[in-house]
Design an enzyme around this catalytic site. Sequence first.
Site, PDB file in Angstrom:
ATOM      1  N   LYS A  30       0.822  -1.224   0.000  1.00 45.91           N
ATOM      2  CA  LYS A  30       0.000   0.000   0.000  1.00 45.91           C
ATOM      3  C   LYS A  30       0.851   1.267   0.000  1.00 45.91           C
ATOM      4  O   LYS A  30       0.590   2.193  -0.763  1.00 45.91           O
ATOM      5  CB  LYS A  30      -0.925   0.050   1.240  1.00 45.91           C
ATOM      6  CG  LYS A  30      -1.893  -1.113   1.358  1.00 45.91           C
ATOM      7  CD  LYS A  30      -2.889  -0.886   2.484  1.00 45.91           C
ATOM      8  CE  LYS A  30      -2.301  -0.913   3.879  1.00 45.91           C
ATOM      9  NZ  LYS A  30      -1.828  -2.237   4.309  1.00 45.91           N
ATOM     10  N   ARG A  50      -9.809   0.561   8.599  1.00 45.18           N
ATOM     11  CA  ARG A  50      -9.407  -0.811   8.937  1.00 45.18           C
ATOM     12  C   ARG A  50     -10.529  -1.566   9.638  1.00 45.18           C
ATOM     13  O   ARG A  50     -10.356  -2.734   9.972  1.00 45.18           O
ATOM     14  CB  ARG A  50      -8.198  -0.763   9.874  1.00 45.18           C
ATOM     15  CG  ARG A  50      -6.856  -0.927   9.158  1.00 45.18           C
ATOM     16  CD  ARG A  50      -5.786  -0.747  10.200  1.00 45.18           C
ATOM     17  NE  ARG A  50      -4.555  -1.432   9.936  1.00 45.18           N
ATOM     18  CZ  ARG A  50      -3.482  -0.850   9.391  1.00 45.18           C
ATOM     19  NH1 ARG A  50      -3.530   0.396   8.988  1.00 45.18           N
ATOM     20  NH2 ARG A  50      -2.366  -1.530   9.258  1.00 45.18           N
ATOM     21  N   ARG A  54      11.344  -6.506   5.539  1.00 45.71           N
ATOM     22  CA  ARG A  54      11.226  -5.076   5.851  1.00 45.71           C
ATOM     23  C   ARG A  54      11.711  -4.798   7.274  1.00 45.71           C
ATOM     24  O   ARG A  54      12.387  -3.812   7.530  1.00 45.71           O
ATOM     25  CB  ARG A  54       9.771  -4.619   5.683  1.00 45.71           C
ATOM     26  CG  ARG A  54       9.596  -3.116   5.824  1.00 45.71           C
ATOM     27  CD  ARG A  54       8.193  -2.669   5.468  1.00 45.71           C
ATOM     28  NE  ARG A  54       7.244  -2.964   6.523  1.00 45.71           N
ATOM     29  CZ  ARG A  54       5.924  -2.755   6.421  1.00 45.71           C
ATOM     30  NH1 ARG A  54       5.401  -2.270   5.321  1.00 45.71           N
ATOM     31  NH2 ARG A  54       5.134  -3.031   7.431  1.00 45.71           N
ATOM     32  N   ARG A  74      11.651  -1.573  11.694  1.00 44.41           N
ATOM     33  CA  ARG A  74      10.332  -1.244  12.224  1.00 44.41           C
ATOM     34  C   ARG A  74       9.959  -2.244  13.311  1.00 44.41           C
ATOM     35  O   ARG A  74       9.954  -3.447  13.076  1.00 44.41           O
ATOM     36  CB  ARG A  74       9.305  -1.270  11.083  1.00 44.41           C
ATOM     37  CG  ARG A  74       8.313  -0.139  11.169  1.00 44.41           C
ATOM     38  CD  ARG A  74       7.365  -0.184  10.016  1.00 44.41           C
ATOM     39  NE  ARG A  74       6.089  -0.736  10.437  1.00 44.41           N
ATOM     40  CZ  ARG A  74       4.985  -0.659   9.716  1.00 44.41           C
ATOM     41  NH1 ARG A  74       5.000  -0.072   8.552  1.00 44.41           N
ATOM     42  NH2 ARG A  74       3.858  -1.164  10.175  1.00 44.41           N
ATOM     43  N   ARG A  80      -0.777  -9.188  13.563  1.00 42.13           N
ATOM     44  CA  ARG A  80      -1.331  -8.182  12.644  1.00 42.13           C
ATOM     45  C   ARG A  80      -2.102  -8.838  11.503  1.00 42.13           C
ATOM     46  O   ARG A  80      -3.136  -8.328  11.082  1.00 42.13           O
ATOM     47  CB  ARG A  80      -0.207  -7.281  12.104  1.00 42.13           C
ATOM     48  CG  ARG A  80       0.279  -6.289  13.165  1.00 42.13           C
ATOM     49  CD  ARG A  80       1.680  -5.797  12.880  1.00 42.13           C
ATOM     50  NE  ARG A  80       1.787  -5.054  11.645  1.00 42.13           N
ATOM     51  CZ  ARG A  80       2.894  -4.992  10.918  1.00 42.13           C
ATOM     52  NH1 ARG A  80       3.987  -5.638  11.297  1.00 42.13           N
ATOM     53  NH2 ARG A  80       2.913  -4.283   9.824  1.00 42.13           N
TER      54      ARG A  80
END
Length: 190
Positions: A14, A89, A128, A134, A145
């Site tokens: 996204k 969401r 990532r 992160r 998640r």
Amino acid sequence: MLNIVIFGAPGSGKGTQSERIVTKYGINHISTGDVLRAEIKNGTELGKTAKGYIDQGQLIPDSLMIDILASVLDSFEDSKGVIFDGFPRTIAQAEALKKMLAERNQEVSVMLDLEVPKDELMTRLIKRGQESGRADDNEETIKKRLNVYHSQTAPLIDWYKQEGKYSHINGLGELERITEDICQAIDKVR
Ligand code: AMP
């Protein structure tokens, strides 16, 4: 006004695709994840509250998230439109967005559902996490998640189908091909 909801599981691309769309169509970008991470970095009260949820892989409560979105939306001047990245969401957020836009005589133009298989999402997010550091891109939090996505966020697919706004995008493959598919879907509603 072009109001685009870019939708998909964590790791579906996204953010990457949003940047390309912003450049091409000259619209504003709201990434609720980026807004929250900036609050955390700046050590604000909101950031402290948000961190508790983000580190657990949970969603920030709807009422708080909706207030944040409204204030970002109001900060844009002479906007040609907005790409909503990471919002809504939940069904409650989708309903709030619809109301917020209606109050401004606007509506969602299209919802782009970037679909990527679960195994690929895991691989991308772990990578990532290693590259960006992160905090929520670790295996345990990623699993949480993805579960939150399936239970609370995926029901929005049917919600937007009922609204007549849904557009499916194959999110697996060449970045450029995905961008082209997205632009085609956007150009249909412009
Ligand atoms: P993202 O960068 O979009 O993957 O978001 C990172 C984290 O921020 C999520 O796992 C949630 O904890 C929180 N978050 C971002 N957007 C929302 C939203 N619309 N509603 C609730 N929580 C959110």
